[in-house]
Design an enzyme around this catalytic site. Sequence first.
Site, PDB file in Angstrom:
ATOM      1  N   HIS A 664       0.830  -1.344   0.084  1.00  0.00           N
ATOM      2  CA  HIS A 664       0.166  -0.135   0.070  1.00  0.00           C
ATOM      3  C   HIS A 664       0.844   1.111  -0.050  1.00  0.00           C
ATOM      4  O   HIS A 664       0.367   2.541  -0.239  1.00  0.00           O
ATOM      5  CB  HIS A 664      -0.977   0.098   1.115  1.00  0.00           C
ATOM      6  N   ASP A 719      -0.888  -7.628   1.485  1.00  0.00           N
ATOM      7  CA  ASP A 719      -0.325  -6.379   1.517  1.00  0.00           C
ATOM      8  C   ASP A 719       1.378  -6.324   1.636  1.00  0.00           C
ATOM      9  O   ASP A 719       1.829  -6.131   2.719  1.00  0.00           O
ATOM     10  CB  ASP A 719      -0.773  -5.410   2.796  1.00  0.00           C
ATOM     11  N   SER A 813       4.134   2.211   8.293  1.00  0.00           N
ATOM     12  CA  SER A 813       3.762   1.309   7.283  1.00  0.00           C
ATOM     13  C   SER A 813       5.046   0.722   6.608  1.00  0.00           C
ATOM     14  O   SER A 813       5.901   1.305   6.210  1.00  0.00           O
ATOM     15  CB  SER A 813       2.833   1.835   6.366  1.00  0.00           C
ATOM     16  N   GLY A 814       4.871  -0.630   6.281  1.00  0.00           N
ATOM     17  CA  GLY A 814       6.056  -1.274   5.471  1.00  0.00           C
ATOM     18  C   GLY A 814       7.125  -1.680   6.519  1.00  0.00           C
ATOM     19  O   GLY A 814       7.890  -2.495   6.020  1.00  0.00           O
TER      20      GLY A 814
END
Length: 863
Positions: A664, A719, A813-814
């Site tokens: 994402h 994801d 995120s990530g």
Amino acid sequence: MHSDRFLKCTMDEESIFWPSREEMARPDSFHPSTLQDVNGLEEGVEFLPTMNAKKVEKRGPKRWVVVTTALIVFLLLSLIVGLLVWHFKYRRAPVQKVYNGHLVVPNLDFIDAYENSSTPEFTMLSKKVKETIEEIYRSHSAIGPYHKETVITAFSEGSVIAYYWSVFIVPAYRAEALDNAMADKQSLIQTVTYKSRNPVLQVKSVVAFPADPSIIESSRDNSCSFALHAKEGEITSFTTPGFPNSPYPNNARCTWVLRADANSIISLTFKTFDVERCSEKSDFIKVYNSLSPVEPHSLVKLCGSYPPSYNLTFLSSQNVMLVMLITNAEGRNPGFKAEFFQLPKMKICGGTLKGESGVFTSPYYPAHYPPNMDCVWDIEVPSTKNVKVRFNVFYMLEPGIPVNSCTKDYVEIKNTKYCGEPPSFVVASNNNKIRVQFHSDQSYTDTGFSAEFLSYDSSDPCPGKFTCNTGRCIVKTMRCDGWVDCTDASDERSCNCTENQFRCNNGWCKPRFWLCDGVNDCGDNSDELQCKCPDKNFKCSNGKCILDTQKCDGTDDCGDGSDEGKCDRAQSVSCKDYTYKCRNGLCMSKTNPECDGKKDCTDNSDEENCDCGIRSYSKQSRIVGGLNSEVGEWPWQVSLHVKGQGHICGASLVSDKWLVSAAHCFQDTSQIRYSDATLWTAFLGLHDQSNRNSEKVQERSIKRIISNTLFNDYTYDYDIAVLELQSPVTFTTTVRPICLPDSTHDFPAGKDIWVTGWGATSEGGAGATILQKAEIRVINQTMCNTLMTGQITPRMMCVGVLTGGIDACQGDSGGPLVSVESNSRLFLAGVVSWGDGCAQRNKPGIYTRVSKLRDWIRQQTGV
């Protein structure tokens, strides 16, 4: 008689501290000559002549008497021989004993010339002190006969303190008596004036301790001995030989004698520290509050490696300090860089503190407090109030000392001693006065404490908050929420359970959705007992009960593989989705066998490609407020920047040229094509976002971005993405890869796990400058799906703290979710994906489950 042929110990009085093994005398073995007498005794035994049958029959003993007599004689002879051998070869066998010590010469004043062992003054005084020590030894029957050599190694102020080592050769059966005599300080203290010398020499406080065997066994190299004196207002640096371009020498004993001016103390800080990883016989460094390397004066023993921010500052109680490096035949580490300077000796420690509130700390905090310190604080608040003391930081831990005994270093309040490293705690008084006493003994110091005193109204000690029995104040919503927030658990006692809670057998209230999640949340396991299978049965992950004999038998009796996927022993079984598959095609029943340090696959494929998941720094700092990470603590953490926007997402380094992140992060918007690899830059080894130009940071462009084609931007299923770097990175102390788990790797519910990143520290807030870390817990998948209203897929995992307050957030995120597995190796359990807000109660964070996408990662990267 035993041989008296002893080799002469040749000692250089200017040598450092003690001789090496090669320089020690080794007496010949004893050879008992009395064995000839024993043989003679055996030959003298008389038996009746057997050729006279009549005589034997009528007058001699019966045959059994003869045999019995011979046997008894043989046993007696064997016993005698054995005793003689034991006496001469073992009991009287000589052993070597080495002692280090010091003594005080009160009627002499210290002069600068005593610092240098090559001056005539040093030579003259060392001769007198040596003669005095020898005379003291001769006056003790348990010591004098066995003394072989004494060497004076150094002098310091006080009026004059002489440091020495002594060698003894003593029969084994007398060794204990020698130890006791040397340990009896009263028997060694001499106040006699030795009039045979001029000037008159007085001696007192003679102290000696057995030398550390690991130091005696190391070889001595005078080229690795250094003497340094602090200069007023200056910092003096020193390093191990060759640092940082070449490793320190092997099989060495290096010493640094540090001195300061009179009435000063020494502050020593290791700025860089990297020696051989700690083990039973690894290289190590010891720091002594003395110039004699004796254990009772040891401040610290260090090995392994430490991040730059670790507290490695140590203080002496006098104006001398000794640093010693002992190395073995292995290891090629760079060593250390250290600095020291002198400080005025603290004349007053403690005092009277008055007012509504205030702060105080252990001496010289945050440096390690000095040894031999006693401080008393008398605290007084206005007479209409009561007083309490809150310890926000408390580290007084000593090796080998139980924290419930506090026999060495401690803080004492209201007749209770505190030591160890408890979390922040409060001690309250029932009036407006309280006394805090601090004590440190002569060995092993720690960081100490930072505390504050507060005045409070006895009728309402925590306005607007809940008061723990310890006096600590917590937010009222933490009361009866199922989590222990007071150190004495008083916030969870005498609770009325709500309709969303159940009552444990011990009376605690816990969230109802914690029932039967496989985790002992109650503490007495009562939340799991009602789900327990009958005796001699195993409970499957799906709730099914099977016989214990069916567990790990090679057959999936549960139906979900949980009876075969959680076996400690490794054995070949038929391959299933839940079994680890070796490269040769055989499958193992053992749970998580990869890179655990044990060869489980016959082709050893489970232990290949294991140069991952290990932090270069073997020690991590204790958390002192906040959740800032240490430099190099998470060397696989990557910061992904977009041109003109700065940090956007995190990622994890899994090889020298591949990263794993979240899909994402690379979804295009109407303004920016985030899928364009040329927009992104990866920063590896980064700790502080404001210092990206640090020499520890490696910057790389992104060659290509591969997002999983099954990624659903509505559900966030699948994801995950991998990124290839334009050029490989170099592995260093701050840049290393994380291990990827096998597709069968199990991260069970209840397991503690870490998430890191530079994301927002609060929902809607700004991103962090320093890399943050948080410890959270894996949540049962079924319970998580209930909490998240059916949004959880098999490619997702729930991790968090359901009471809220700790979570990943925007900007994380990530980034990596990592788990500490066997041999302290870390694995990438998840990728920060999504969540319902940040750190909300009963709203855990959702992470991409890496094990479910392991095959896809391998297909794309070959890793």
